[in-house]
Design an enzyme around this catalytic site. Structure first.
Site, mmCIF file in Angstrom:
data_model
loop_
_atom_site.group_PDB
_atom_site.id
_atom_site.type_symbol
_atom_site.label_atom_id
_atom_site.label_comp_id
_atom_site.label_asym_id
_atom_site.label_seq_id
_atom_site.Cartn_x
_atom_site.Cartn_y
_atom_site.Cartn_z
ATOM 1 N N LYS A 9 -29.939 -16.031 -15.606
ATOM 2 C CA LYS A 9 -28.801 -15.670 -15.156
ATOM 3 C C LYS A 9 -28.779 -15.910 -13.471
ATOM 4 O O LYS A 9 -29.557 -16.323 -12.960
ATOM 5 C CB LYS A 9 -28.668 -14.195 -15.285
ATOM 6 C CG LYS A 9 -28.740 -13.880 -16.722
ATOM 7 C CD LYS A 9 -28.561 -12.245 -17.017
ATOM 8 C CE LYS A 9 -28.428 -12.216 -18.716
ATOM 9 N NZ LYS A 9 -28.198 -10.751 -19.140
ATOM 10 N N TYR A 49 -20.397 -13.974 -24.672
ATOM 11 C CA TYR A 49 -20.782 -12.475 -24.820
ATOM 12 C C TYR A 49 -19.673 -11.863 -25.713
ATOM 13 O O TYR A 49 -19.239 -10.673 -25.399
ATOM 14 C CB TYR A 49 -20.738 -11.843 -23.677
ATOM 15 C CG TYR A 49 -22.132 -12.058 -22.941
ATOM 16 C CD1 TYR A 49 -23.328 -11.376 -23.337
ATOM 17 C CD2 TYR A 49 -22.221 -12.559 -21.452
ATOM 18 C CE1 TYR A 49 -24.199 -11.644 -22.635
ATOM 19 C CE2 TYR A 49 -23.324 -12.820 -20.895
ATOM 20 C CZ TYR A 49 -24.610 -12.206 -21.688
ATOM 21 O OH TYR A 49 -25.543 -12.460 -20.941
ATOM 22 N N PHE A 57 -18.946 -2.269 -19.904
ATOM 23 C CA PHE A 57 -19.637 -3.253 -18.882
ATOM 24 C C PHE A 57 -19.014 -4.708 -19.006
ATOM 25 O O PHE A 57 -19.563 -5.623 -18.125
ATOM 26 C CB PHE A 57 -21.252 -3.290 -19.127
ATOM 27 C CG PHE A 57 -21.582 -3.546 -20.546
ATOM 28 C CD1 PHE A 57 -21.866 -5.093 -20.581
ATOM 29 C CD2 PHE A 57 -21.934 -2.652 -21.468
ATOM 30 C CE1 PHE A 57 -22.309 -5.231 -22.076
ATOM 31 C CE2 PHE A 57 -22.439 -3.011 -22.478
ATOM 32 C CZ PHE A 57 -22.647 -4.286 -23.097
ATOM 33 N N ARG A 85 -37.924 -12.842 -26.937
ATOM 34 C CA ARG A 85 -37.729 -11.705 -26.686
ATOM 35 C C ARG A 85 -38.449 -10.946 -26.207
ATOM 36 O O ARG A 85 -38.451 -9.888 -25.306
ATOM 37 C CB ARG A 85 -36.880 -10.963 -27.926
ATOM 38 C CG ARG A 85 -35.634 -11.817 -28.458
ATOM 39 C CD ARG A 85 -34.318 -11.328 -27.838
ATOM 40 N NE ARG A 85 -33.802 -9.997 -27.874
ATOM 41 C CZ ARG A 85 -32.772 -9.626 -27.266
ATOM 42 N NH1 ARG A 85 -31.776 -10.323 -26.711
ATOM 43 N NH2 ARG A 85 -32.599 -8.261 -27.582
ATOM 44 N N THR A 91 -33.727 -4.658 -22.776
ATOM 45 C CA THR A 91 -32.423 -5.015 -21.737
ATOM 46 C C THR A 91 -32.501 -4.473 -20.633
ATOM 47 O O THR A 91 -32.068 -4.791 -19.427
ATOM 48 C CB THR A 91 -31.381 -4.609 -22.686
ATOM 49 O OG1 THR A 91 -31.370 -5.216 -23.907
ATOM 50 C CG2 THR A 91 -29.984 -4.897 -22.064
ATOM 51 N N ARG A 102 -38.145 -8.959 -17.242
ATOM 52 C CA ARG A 102 -37.334 -7.950 -17.001
ATOM 53 C C ARG A 102 -38.228 -6.832 -16.293
ATOM 54 O O ARG A 102 -38.010 -6.278 -15.343
ATOM 55 C CB ARG A 102 -36.546 -7.573 -18.137
ATOM 56 C CG ARG A 102 -35.452 -8.604 -18.210
ATOM 57 C CD ARG A 102 -34.733 -8.183 -19.689
ATOM 58 N NE ARG A 102 -33.516 -8.857 -19.992
ATOM 59 C CZ ARG A 102 -32.966 -9.030 -21.024
ATOM 60 N NH1 ARG A 102 -33.163 -8.121 -22.032
ATOM 61 N NH2 ARG A 102 -31.681 -9.753 -21.219
ATOM 62 N N ASN A 112 -30.453 -8.134 -15.073
ATOM 63 C CA ASN A 112 -31.600 -8.179 -15.820
ATOM 64 C C ASN A 112 -32.403 -9.590 -15.851
ATOM 65 O O ASN A 112 -33.053 -10.069 -16.877
ATOM 66 C CB ASN A 112 -31.568 -7.600 -16.980
ATOM 67 C CG ASN A 112 -30.511 -8.141 -17.990
ATOM 68 O OD1 ASN A 112 -29.856 -9.056 -17.697
ATOM 69 N ND2 ASN A 112 -30.458 -7.501 -19.275
ATOM 70 N N HIS A 115 -31.337 -14.266 -20.171
ATOM 71 C CA HIS A 115 -30.675 -14.127 -21.531
ATOM 72 C C HIS A 115 -31.735 -14.723 -22.691
ATOM 73 O O HIS A 115 -32.094 -15.831 -22.241
ATOM 74 C CB HIS A 115 -29.243 -14.686 -21.713
ATOM 75 C CG HIS A 115 -28.982 -14.501 -23.188
ATOM 76 N ND1 HIS A 115 -28.202 -13.403 -23.847
ATOM 77 C CD2 HIS A 115 -28.712 -15.636 -23.986
ATOM 78 C CE1 HIS A 115 -28.051 -13.903 -24.956
ATOM 79 N NE2 HIS A 115 -28.237 -15.242 -25.218
ATOM 80 N N GLU A 126 -25.445 -19.816 -30.328
ATOM 81 C CA GLU A 126 -25.437 -20.199 -28.834
ATOM 82 C C GLU A 126 -25.914 -21.348 -28.440
ATOM 83 O O GLU A 126 -25.234 -22.063 -27.647
ATOM 84 C CB GLU A 126 -26.652 -18.824 -28.455
ATOM 85 C CG GLU A 126 -25.989 -17.488 -28.282
ATOM 86 C CD GLU A 126 -26.727 -16.393 -27.916
ATOM 87 O OE1 GLU A 126 -26.392 -15.136 -27.950
ATOM 88 O OE2 GLU A 126 -27.855 -16.659 -27.823
HETATM 89 P P1 IDP Z 1 -29.773 -8.347 -24.198
HETATM 90 O O1 IDP Z 1 -29.287 -9.259 -22.903
HETATM 91 O O2 IDP Z 1 -31.046 -7.706 -24.086
HETATM 92 O O3 IDP Z 1 -29.606 -8.881 -25.400
HETATM 93 P P2 IDP Z 1 -27.271 -6.789 -24.746
HETATM 94 O O4 IDP Z 1 -27.131 -5.462 -25.298
HETATM 95 O O5 IDP Z 1 -26.950 -7.901 -25.998
HETATM 96 O O6 IDP Z 1 -28.920 -6.966 -24.039
HETATM 97 O O7 IDP Z 1 -26.458 -6.808 -23.587
HETATM 98 C C1 IDP Z 1 -26.088 -8.266 -23.107
HETATM 99 C C2 IDP Z 1 -25.981 -7.990 -21.449
HETATM 100 O O8 IDP Z 1 -25.053 -7.232 -21.201
HETATM 101 C C3 IDP Z 1 -27.314 -7.424 -21.002
HETATM 102 O O9 IDP Z 1 -28.238 -8.452 -20.896
HETATM 103 C C4 IDP Z 1 -27.004 -6.981 -19.692
HETATM 104 O O10 IDP Z 1 -26.769 -7.959 -18.770
HETATM 105 C C5 IDP Z 1 -25.321 -6.451 -20.120
HETATM 106 N N1 IDP Z 1 -25.548 -5.063 -20.273
HETATM 107 C C6 IDP Z 1 -25.842 -4.314 -21.372
HETATM 108 N N2 IDP Z 1 -25.688 -3.044 -21.325
HETATM 109 C C7 IDP Z 1 -25.216 -2.912 -20.025
HETATM 110 C C8 IDP Z 1 -24.868 -1.691 -19.339
HETATM 111 O O11 IDP Z 1 -24.777 -0.694 -19.801
HETATM 112 N N3 IDP Z 1 -24.486 -1.947 -17.961
HETATM 113 C C9 IDP Z 1 -24.383 -3.198 -17.495
HETATM 114 N N4 IDP Z 1 -24.637 -4.233 -17.803
HETATM 115 C C10 IDP Z 1 -25.092 -4.144 -19.189
HETATM 116 MG MG MG Z 2 -27.859 -9.653 -26.521
#
Ligand code: IDP
Ligand code: MG
Length: 149
Positions: A9, A49, A57, A85, A91, A102, A112, A115, A126
């Protein structure tokens, strides 16, 4: 052989962690079969997304992903989706295990770093969204028999 979609990212690029992150997948034993640097359009970010549309968010996430270049990659190997993963970590970087990307480099869920596809079907969707067929280069690494029995 299984493939997954990995994206460094904008924060990973801005913090000069590209080499470090690519290195972790290489030394684990996975094979890089696609890589490009790009500035992501809002259209692509919103498609990528899609499952998070409507969440609080979402708009901040799209602003963030389109704010600076990313590194989009395809990695190949047995069970690479699940393994990636684990390499990436949870996350929220505060909950992510030390040793994960992370866990080692992040402090905030909205920054974070990386992805990774969360399932084989997601990876297929994807990869098709981000890469043309000709941008993926299948090759046979000479170390193969030293990685797999
Ligand atoms: P992942 O990246 O671990 O698969 P997901 O739940 O799919 O996590 O969320 C996608 C992305 O959205 C996260 O990597 C993060 O960048 C962002 N995200 C998820 N939850 C939050 C939040 O509560 N606040 C801000 N950003 C969030
Ligand atoms: Mg995800």
């Amino acid at each position: 052989m299984e493939r997954t979609f990995i994206m460094i990212k904008p924060d990973g690029v801005q913090r000069h962690l590209v080499g470090e992150i690519v290195h972790r997948f290489e030394v684990k034993g996975f094979t890089l079969v696609g890589l490009k640097m790009m500035k992501v359009s809002r259209e692509l970010a919103e498609k990528h997304y899609d499952v998070h549309k409507g969440k609080p968010f979402f708009s901040g996430l799209i602003d963030f992903i389109t704010s600076a270049p990313v590194i989009a990659m395809v990695w190949e190997g047995e069970n690479v989706v699940t393994a990636a993963r684990k390499i990436i970590g949870a996350t929220d970087p505060i909950s992510a295990d030390p040793g994960s990307i992370r866990g080692d480099f992040g402090v905030s869920i909205g920054r974070n770093l990386i992805h990774g596809s969360d399932a084989i079907e997601t990876a297929e969707r994807e990869i098709a969204l981000w890469f043309k067929d000709y941008e993926q280069v299948g090759w046979e690494p000479v170390r193969h028999s030293w990685l797999y029995e």
